[in-house]
Design an enzyme around this catalytic site. Sequence first.
Site, short mmCIF file in Angstrom:
data_model
loop_
_atom_site.label_atom_id
_atom_site.label_comp_id
_atom_site.label_asym_id
_atom_site.label_seq_id
_atom_site.Cartn_x
_atom_site.Cartn_y
_atom_site.Cartn_z
N GLU A 68 14.11 10.00 -30.21
CA GLU A 68 14.56 11.19 -30.93
C GLU A 68 13.38 12.08 -31.32
OE1 GLU A 68 16.88 14.00 -33.07
OE2 GLU A 68 17.21 12.68 -31.36
N HIS A 71 11.75 13.98 -28.41
CA HIS A 71 12.58 15.13 -28.09
C HIS A 71 12.35 16.25 -29.09
CE1 HIS A 71 16.72 17.18 -28.22
NE2 HIS A 71 16.09 17.63 -27.17
N HIS A 133 24.90 22.55 -29.01
CA HIS A 133 23.45 22.33 -28.89
C HIS A 133 23.06 22.21 -27.42
CE1 HIS A 133 19.54 21.45 -30.35
NE2 HIS A 133 19.54 20.17 -30.02
N HIS A 244 37.31 17.11 -16.63
CA HIS A 244 35.95 17.29 -16.08
C HIS A 244 35.94 17.05 -14.58
CE1 HIS A 244 31.68 17.66 -16.12
NE2 HIS A 244 31.46 16.41 -15.78
N HIS A 304 22.06 13.58 -13.70
CA HIS A 304 23.25 14.43 -13.60
C HIS A 304 23.09 15.67 -14.47
CE1 HIS A 304 27.30 15.24 -12.37
NE2 HIS A 304 27.79 15.18 -13.59
#
Length: 329
Positions: A68, A71, A133, A244, A304
């Site tokens: 975290e 990032h 986000h 999706h 992906h």
Amino acid sequence: MQKTYSILLSLTLGLALLVIVLGAYTRLSDAGLGCPDWPGCYGHVGVPEQVDANQFERPLEHAKAWKEMVHRYAAGMLGVLILVLFVLRVRFRRYFEASIWIPTLLLATVMFQAALGMWTVTHLLSPPVVTAHLLGGFTTLALLWWLWLQRHVPRFSTLYGSIGAVRSWALGALLLLIAQIILGGWTSTHYAAVACGVDFPLCQGQWWPASDFRTAFSFEWQAGVNYEFGTLENPARTAIHLTHRLGALLVFLYLGGLAWWLIRRRSVSCGIVPYALLVLLIVQVSLGISNVVFALPLVVATLHTLGAALLLLAVVALWQQKKGKVLNT
């Protein structure tokens, strides 16, 4: 100044792509709440060795906390670089032909991204916030790419003035891809990627299993609810997953058809973009299927997300073509 700006812009673009990949890796490895506070981690700039259990209910997991924070560090650096780009454009405006509205929008986007990053933690991974986000990260990347194209790519040429038609179809592709990216974020934040098990093209052994679409696309947020690992029942997750899948099929047919049309049509020259678009589509669909049949491997799922970002860059490149001079035949 022009050279310095170009180098800085290229570095910022690369960092934006890296931040998206890091964000996906953090989310997919269940490290989104690795640090339960913001902007620090358990009250520290870095990850502490130990924490006071009376102050923080969530126990410290060093591996997740570092994911975290890495990032966050990368995202913070990206914000600083975007601010520097904006200041350069304002300070040396006379050296730039283009207007300043794109850098301004870019700065506003990254500032809102910081707020969304905070709300992601304080709202305990609320799906609407996390999806927003994600979309903000892709918007930041697209705007940086737009600026980069303006400076580094010569205008495309067209024989019969058909570039306007290409841009119209490319705009449709862009809107469709954005919708699919949002669906992908919604699927991920609701932990619905494996809602169909490992069946493909079937889902739970059926073509259309029981699905709860009403609950699946509810944007209701409940204060104090921890959304980590999802809160929906399987019929709702199945509905998200199936939507999706259908979106992926529509994107593949539309973007694939557009790329093939551009490749076959001699009246429009778009360089390697249509070829890149077609290859990326095939790779992206392969990664999506692999996510299902191999039960969401972390590397494949992260790739992906990277594939979606690269597809966005390809479509923006098509959309941002400008009418060039008519070639002699």
